[in-house]
Design an enzyme around this catalytic site. Sequence first.
Site, PDB file in Angstrom:
ATOM      1  N   GLU A  56      18.224 -40.008  23.810  1.00  0.00           N
ATOM      2  CA  GLU A  56      17.561 -40.910  22.866  1.00  0.00           C
ATOM      3  C   GLU A  56      18.044 -40.684  21.428  1.00  0.00           C
ATOM      4  OE1 GLU A  56      12.934 -42.147  21.740  1.00  0.00           O
ATOM      5  OE2 GLU A  56      13.350 -40.333  22.897  1.00  0.00           O
ATOM      6  N   LYS A 125      12.938 -49.737  22.335  1.00  0.00           N
ATOM      7  CA  LYS A 125      11.817 -48.984  22.883  1.00  0.00           C
ATOM      8  C   LYS A 125      10.523 -49.762  22.679  1.00  0.00           C
ATOM      9  CE  LYS A 125      10.069 -44.194  22.793  1.00  0.00           C
ATOM     10  NZ  LYS A 125      10.316 -42.867  22.180  1.00  0.00           N
ATOM     11  N   CYS A 161      12.727 -43.218  26.933  1.00  0.00           N
ATOM     12  CA  CYS A 161      11.801 -42.089  26.859  1.00  0.00           C
ATOM     13  C   CYS A 161      10.374 -42.485  27.228  1.00  0.00           C
ATOM     14  CB  CYS A 161      11.874 -41.446  25.479  1.00  0.00           C
ATOM     15  SG  CYS A 161      11.177 -39.760  25.450  1.00  0.00           S
ATOM     16  N   LEU A 303      11.620  -4.591   9.714  1.00  0.00           N
ATOM     17  CA  LEU A 303      11.418  -3.942  11.010  1.00  0.00           C
ATOM     18  C   LEU A 303      10.408  -2.823  10.829  1.00  0.00           C
ATOM     19  CD1 LEU A 303      12.602  -4.167  13.919  1.00  0.00           C
ATOM     20  CD2 LEU A 303      14.116  -2.277  13.302  1.00  0.00           C
ATOM     21  N   ASN A 385      -3.052  -5.563   0.752  1.00  0.00           N
ATOM     22  CA  ASN A 385      -2.176  -6.734   0.640  1.00  0.00           C
ATOM     23  C   ASN A 385      -1.054  -6.520  -0.364  1.00  0.00           C
ATOM     24  OD1 ASN A 385      -3.561  -8.169   2.566  1.00  0.00           O
ATOM     25  ND2 ASN A 385      -4.789  -9.340   1.120  1.00  0.00           N
TER      26      ASN A 385
END
Length: 564
Positions: A56, A125, A161, A303, A385
Site C-alpha cells: 500500500e 481505497k 488493505c 548502562l 531526580n
Amino acid sequence: MTSADRSSDLSRAGRLRLAVAQLNPVLGDVTGNLELARRARAEAAGQGADLVLFSELFLSGYPPEDLVLKPAFVAACREALDTLAGETADGGPGVLVGLPWREGDKLHNAVALLDAGRVVGVRFKVDLPNYGEFDEKRVFQPGPLPGPLGFRGLRLGVPVCEDSWNDEVCECLAETGAEILLVPNGSPFHAGKPEVRLQVMVQRVVETDLPLVYCNQVGGQDELVFDGASFALQADRSLAFQMGEFCEEIAVSDWRRDGETWICESGPRVALPDTDSARWQACVLGFRDYVEKNRFPGVVLGLSGGIDSAVVAAMAVDALGAERVHCVMLPYRYTSDESLADAQGCVDALGLRYDIVSIAPAVEGFTECLGPLFAGTDAGVTEENLQSRARGTILMAISNKFGAMVATTGNKSEMSVGYATLYGDMNGGFNPIKDLYKTQVYRLAAWRNANRPEGLKGPDGIVIPENIITKVPTAELRENQTDQDSLPEYDVLDDILECLVENEMSVGEIEARGHDRELIHRIEHLLYIAEYKRRQSAPGVKITRKNFGRDRRYPITNRFRDRS
C-alpha cells in the site's frame, strides 16, 4: 508482439506468474522508492514474472499522514508513477503499485496498474480506517465501490488493505467478475497480528470463493513496525504460500486456471516466528529503521547494570552492530559494586564501547546551587531526580558532541505509572522497549540469551548476564532502594495495567481477577496523572494492541476515577 497480443496471453494460456514484493520503502523518499520498485521489477522479470504486486502507498511510503496534504509531494509521487509506467513498455512484468492520487478536488489512497508503457487503470481505497494507529479519514477521501482491473485478459480484484478487512468491497469485486483478489497492505505489527490477518482473509475467501494474495510491507516507520508476513490463500481457504516475517523478499508464485478457479501451484512456505521471537525482532527492526532512516551514525545509552538498559543495549547491537553502540555507566554514591560488575559483564558479552562518567560533580553542583533555596526541607524525590537529570544531561551532551542518538530505556510498566524522570532517564530520541511491560522485558532477556534469529548483528549465546535477570530491580537513587518499595510486584502491576490500558476494564472487573481494590484504584490514579509525562516521552516501537501515543490518546487534564 503487439500490446493486443500481450494482453491476451495470460487469458489464453491460463497461467500467471505473480511476484509479491515485500519491501521496506522510506516514507517521503519518492525517488528512492521508485528505484526500489525498479529493482524489484527487474528481479521479478529475471524470474519470468507477469505481474509485480507492491504494498500500500509504496511510492510515497506508509502511513504518510499530513505529508499528503502537501501538493508538491503528491505531484512527485505521480511523476514517479508515470516514469515507472513508461518503463513497462519493455514488455516485462506489469506493476500494481500504490500512491496518493489527486482526482479533481479529492485526494485518494490509490493503487495503479501499469502495463504496456501506461497507466492501465486506477482504483481508490473505499474503507478508510480511523481507529487505533490509523487516521486516514483526516487526509483521504473514500473512493467508489470498485470493479476489477483488466490485465492481459485477467480480471484482477484489488481491495486496498482495509477494504479486505470488511466484506463489502470484496463481495462487490466478486460480483463484478474478479478472478483473483490481490491485496496491497500497510498492516502494522502487534503480537498475534499474523494470525488475526489470516483469519480475516479466510473469511473473505469464504464469502467470495476467490483466491487471495496478501502483500504487506516490512520495516519501521516512527512507532510502527510492519512485519511483512505476506501470504496467499487458495479458493478452498488452504494456505497457498507464506512469506517470512521482518524480512524483505520478492516471492514468485505460479498460478494455473482450473475451470473458473485460479490455483497456486508454487510459492514459499516459511514458518513464522513464535511470540517472543516476533516481539524481539519487531523491537530490533523498529529501532534499526528509526536510526537508519533518520541517518543517525549510531546510538548512545546509559548502562546502569539493570535489566532495561541491558536489553536495550542488546537490541541496539542486534540492530546496528556493536561498533555503532556506545554505552556509558553514570555512577553515583548509591551505585553498587554489583551494578558496576553487571554493566561490565553486559559490555563484555556484547563487545561494546564503554565509558564510565561519574555524576557526582554534577549532582553536588546542583545541590550546592539549590542549597539556599532548599534550606530547612527534607531530602527526598527531588534530590533523587537530580541524579537522573544529571545523567540525562550528560548523555545528551555526548549525543550533541558526537552525533549518536540517545536511546531511552524505560519500559511500559514504568511509563504507565510515571516511574520515570522527565528531562532525566526519559531523555532521548527513541525507545525500543517503550511498549513492553517489565515482565515481558525479563522474558525477552531470557529468550535472547537462548536464541539468536537469523539476520541480527549481535553475538550468539548469553548477551545479558544472568545476574541482571535474577537480581532485585532497583533505581539506586537512595540507600537500599528497590522498585517494590513503591510499586507492587511486577507480575501484579503488569496484569492490572494490561486490564486498564489494553482492555479498558472496570475496577470491578479487575478486582474479580483477584486484585486488591485499593491497589487497583492507586494504579489507575498513577496511570492518569502520568499522562503529561508520556506526552513528552520519546517515540518507541509499538508491540501491543494499544500503545501509548498512537493508540491510546487520553487527556492530560482528567479528573475521572473509576469508583464502580
